[in-house]
Scaffold this motif. Structure first.
Motif, short mmCIF file in Angstrom:
data_model
loop_
_atom_site.label_atom_id
_atom_site.label_comp_id
_atom_site.label_asym_id
_atom_site.label_seq_id
_atom_site.Cartn_x
_atom_site.Cartn_y
_atom_site.Cartn_z
N SER A 274 -5.69 1.91 15.15
CA SER A 274 -6.45 3.03 15.72
C SER A 274 -6.81 4.00 14.61
O SER A 274 -6.40 3.82 13.45
CB SER A 274 -5.64 3.74 16.80
N CYS A 275 -7.52 5.03 14.96
CA CYS A 275 -7.88 6.08 14.01
C CYS A 275 -6.65 6.66 13.33
O CYS A 275 -6.64 6.88 12.12
CB CYS A 275 -8.66 7.17 14.76
N SER A 276 -5.58 6.88 14.08
CA SER A 276 -4.39 7.52 13.52
C SER A 276 -3.34 6.53 13.05
O SER A 276 -2.42 6.90 12.34
CB SER A 276 -3.77 8.46 14.56
N ASP A 277 -3.47 5.26 13.44
CA ASP A 277 -2.46 4.25 13.10
C ASP A 277 -3.12 3.11 12.33
O ASP A 277 -3.76 2.24 12.92
CB ASP A 277 -1.79 3.72 14.37
N HIS A 278 -2.93 3.10 11.02
CA HIS A 278 -3.52 2.07 10.18
C HIS A 278 -2.54 0.96 9.82
O HIS A 278 -2.83 0.13 8.97
CB HIS A 278 -4.08 2.69 8.89
N GLU A 279 -1.37 0.96 10.46
CA GLU A 279 -0.40 -0.12 10.26
C GLU A 279 -0.55 -1.16 11.35
O GLU A 279 -0.72 -2.34 11.10
CB GLU A 279 1.02 0.42 10.24
N GLY A 280 -0.41 -0.73 12.59
CA GLY A 280 -0.63 -1.62 13.72
C GLY A 280 0.62 -2.26 14.25
O GLY A 280 1.27 -1.74 15.15
N GLY A 281 1.01 -3.39 13.70
CA GLY A 281 2.09 -4.18 14.29
C GLY A 281 3.47 -3.60 14.10
O GLY A 281 4.21 -3.36 15.04
N GLY A 282 3.88 -3.39 12.85
CA GLY A 282 5.20 -2.84 12.57
C GLY A 282 6.34 -3.79 12.92
O GLY A 282 7.40 -3.35 13.36
N PHE B 264 -11.89 -1.95 11.53
CA PHE B 264 -10.43 -2.04 11.40
C PHE B 264 -9.73 -1.06 12.33
O PHE B 264 -8.67 -1.38 12.89
CB PHE B 264 -10.01 -1.81 9.95
N GLU B 265 -10.29 0.11 12.51
CA GLU B 265 -9.65 1.10 13.38
C GLU B 265 -9.74 0.73 14.85
O GLU B 265 -9.03 1.33 15.68
CB GLU B 265 -10.26 2.48 13.15
N GLY C 237 0.80 -1.21 0.00
CA GLY C 237 0.00 0.00 0.00
C GLY C 237 0.84 1.26 0.00
O GLY C 237 2.06 1.24 -0.16
N ARG C 238 0.15 2.37 0.18
CA ARG C 238 0.79 3.68 0.22
C ARG C 238 1.23 3.95 1.66
O ARG C 238 0.40 4.02 2.56
CB ARG C 238 -0.20 4.74 -0.26
N THR C 239 2.52 4.13 1.89
CA THR C 239 3.04 4.19 3.26
C THR C 239 2.39 5.29 4.08
O THR C 239 2.04 5.08 5.25
CB THR C 239 4.57 4.37 3.25
N GLU C 240 2.20 6.48 3.49
CA GLU C 240 1.63 7.58 4.27
C GLU C 240 0.19 7.33 4.67
O GLU C 240 -0.35 8.02 5.55
CB GLU C 240 1.77 8.91 3.53
N SER C 241 -0.47 6.31 4.07
CA SER C 241 -1.83 6.00 4.49
C SER C 241 -1.86 5.33 5.86
O SER C 241 -2.94 5.07 6.41
CB SER C 241 -2.54 5.13 3.45
N THR C 242 -0.69 5.08 6.43
CA THR C 242 -0.60 4.69 7.84
C THR C 242 -1.27 5.74 8.72
O THR C 242 -1.87 5.41 9.75
CB THR C 242 0.88 4.54 8.26
N ASP C 243 -1.20 7.00 8.30
CA ASP C 243 -1.82 8.10 9.03
C ASP C 243 -3.31 8.15 8.70
O ASP C 243 -3.74 8.75 7.71
CB ASP C 243 -1.15 9.42 8.65
N GLY C 244 -4.11 7.51 9.53
CA GLY C 244 -5.55 7.42 9.28
C GLY C 244 -6.29 8.73 9.42
O GLY C 244 -7.44 8.82 9.00
N ARG C 245 -5.65 9.74 9.96
CA ARG C 245 -6.31 11.06 10.05
C ARG C 245 -6.56 11.62 8.66
O ARG C 245 -7.56 12.29 8.42
CB ARG C 245 -5.45 12.02 10.85
N VAL C 246 -5.63 11.33 7.74
CA VAL C 246 -5.73 11.84 6.36
C VAL C 246 -6.30 10.77 5.43
O VAL C 246 -6.98 11.09 4.45
CB VAL C 246 -4.34 12.30 5.86
N PHE D 63 -5.56 1.00 4.56
CA PHE D 63 -4.92 0.29 5.67
C PHE D 63 -3.72 -0.53 5.16
O PHE D 63 -3.89 -1.65 4.68
CB PHE D 63 -5.92 -0.64 6.35
N PRO D 64 -2.48 0.04 5.26
CA PRO D 64 -1.27 -0.74 4.93
C PRO D 64 -0.86 -1.58 6.14
O PRO D 64 0.14 -1.32 6.80
CB PRO D 64 -0.25 0.36 4.61
N LEU D 65 -1.65 -2.59 6.41
CA LEU D 65 -1.56 -3.36 7.65
C LEU D 65 -0.22 -4.05 7.87
O LEU D 65 0.51 -4.35 6.94
CB LEU D 65 -2.64 -4.45 7.65
N LEU D 66 0.05 -4.31 9.12
CA LEU D 66 1.16 -5.15 9.59
C LEU D 66 2.52 -4.48 9.53
O LEU D 66 3.15 -4.26 10.57
CB LEU D 66 1.23 -6.47 8.80
N LEU D 67 3.00 -4.17 8.32
CA LEU D 67 4.35 -3.63 8.20
C LEU D 67 4.44 -2.85 6.90
O LEU D 67 4.55 -3.44 5.82
CB LEU D 67 5.39 -4.76 8.21
#
Length: 446
Positions: free
Chosen positions: A386-394, A361-362, A136-145, A150-154
């Motif tokens: 969360s709302c602001s974190d769409h990656e999660g695990g990392g 998902f959030e 996915g698009r890395t900056e979409s980790t920021d769920g505020r925008v 959701f670029p989940l996991l890593l």
């Protein structure tokens, strides 16, 4: 005499990939949850796609037949063949975003970083979450925008960081990175270039020399690149390739005398399809694994008993059971099911729509106890969004090819998310300004 797996696996994959595969059209009811699947069982990447969809479908079938659905809500899915073409992925999205026969769509697996980019604005307008684990698009980790991506996991920035942290572990600490040469040999595409910004940032922080070497698609000839690597004499090579460019890279590196034990593949350069074609040159090769290979996990025992042994598996060649791409499918499906469970706690035990899927998902929180309960302990790290974190695990594990199979050589290694977050927020802020988006106030999200 039975042929060795490492000689037959790839050939079987391409034989299957060459077939014109037409799925049976699904029928759905309004009380079922529809899951559209943009697949690629034919075309250049079919050898990856075939086991991937088998993993997803086997898990969805397990949920339906063994658990009776998600809290009684049965899952129904429909494949749409894309051959990994962006245009076709968009067509599939448009066809199924509204659901099937009254059964709603709660999310859309893009199964493609280019597809995620192409659908970003459409999905936001339609309020359909795009799910792209490990991509996915890395900056979409920021769920505020990006509330619907959701670029989940890593994400890709996290992949760069985990790779550097593993190298530091091998070298004896982060302080030992100073003065080291780390070369990234990358697929010259949006995917391949995605880690340039975080590598620059990490190089400035830890003092290593950051060397970037592009490989033009499709990567069938890489002599010039690996000749350059030999001249530079890096301490480590981070291989960020995809498809045929990965085994070509591994074999060419060996031809130029680059030690394979000093090469680390990223998430999408670490499957059986990447190492088997490279032959003996791949023995000792390492790769990041947020989706580890192996069939020794509890979920595999359950699937063997209830799906494979009963003849209900989508996997035509069961030698792929537990292979990396099969497990990618399992993990994606399990995360989706757990998100549906989460959403049902708020909206009731019924099918969810896209807006409800976003909320689900959030608020997804798969802790260690839940991982053990669903049979994914060791196969999936704890995941909390969360709302602001769409990656999660990392996080990811590192696996090493022993010439016959992948062997896990680390536990979960965490990305330096605090260091990466300002970079992500700067990119998401630029996107918001370009598109005229006012970021959400996540403090008010419940």
């Amino acid at each position: 005499m039975r042929k060795p797996l490492h000689r037959t696996l790839l050939g079987a994959a391409f034989a299957l990939a060459a077939q014109a595969w037409l799925p049976t059209l699904a029928q759905a009811a309004a009380d079922e949850q529809f899951i559209p699947m943009a697949t690629y069982r034919v075309g250049a990447y079919a050898s990856s796609g075939i086991p991937w969809w088998a993993g997803e479908i086997d898990y969805f079938r397990y949920i339906n037949e063994v658990e009776g659905g998600v809290n009684g809500v049965k899952l129904v899915w429909q494949e749409c063949e894309t051959e990994w073409s962006v245009d076709r992925i968009v067509e599939c999205y448009e066809r199924y975003k509204g659901g099937l026969d009254g059964a709603p769509t709660a999310f859309f697996f893009t199964h493609s970083t280019p597809g995620s980019y192409a659908l970003m604005e459409k999905a936001a307008a339609d309020r359909i979450p795009l799910i792209d684990g490990g991509g996915g698009r890395t900056e979409s980790t920021d769920g505020r925008v990006f509330p619907y991506a959701f670029p989940l996991l890593l994400n890709y920035y996290g992949q760069a960081s985990v790779g550097i942290n593993y190298i530091a572990e091998r070298e004896g600490g982060l302080d030992k990175l100073k003065g080291k040469k780390i070369a990234t040999v990358y697929h010259d595409s949006a995917y391949g270039r995605e880690t340039q910004a975080p590598m620059k940032l990490l190089a400035e922080k830890y003092g290593f020399e950051n060397i970037q070497i592009p490989v033009a698609d499709p990567g069938n000839e890489q002599s010039a690149q690996w000749r350059q690597v030999r001249q530079i004499k890096p301490d480590w090579v981070f291989l960020r390739t995809w498809g045929v460019s990965t085994p070509v890279g591994i074999k060419t590196a060996a031809r130029f005398g680059i030690p394979v034990e000093r090469i680390i593949g990223d998430v999408w350069a670490g499957s059986e399809a990447d190492v088997i074609p490279a032959g003996p040159a791949a023995k000792g090769y390492q790769a990041l694994a947020p989706f580890p290979g192996g069939d020794q996990f509890e979920i595999h025992k359950r699937l063997s008993k209830h799906i494979l042994d009963t003849g209900k598996s989508d996997l035509k060649d069961q030698r792929y059971f537990g292979k990396v791409y099969y497990n990618i499918g399992l993990i994606n499906a399990a995360i989706a099911v757990e998100a549906l469970r989460t959403g049902q706690k708020k909206f009731g035990n019924r099918p969810l729509n896209g807006e409800e899927g976003r909320w689900a998902f959030e608020h997804l929180d798969i802790d260690a106890a839940r991982l053990k309960a669903i049979g994914f302990e060791g196969l999936l790290p704890p995941l909390k969004l969360s709302c602001s974190d769409h990656e999660g695990g990392g996080a990811a594990r590192v696996q090493q090819w022993d010439g016959d199979k992948w062997v896990l050589v680390t536990d979960w290694l965490q990305a330096d998310r605090d260091t990466l977050r300002p970079l992500i927020e700067a990119k998401s802020a630029a996107y918001a300004q370009e598109k005229g988006i006012t970021p959400r106030d996540c403090s008010s999200e419940q």
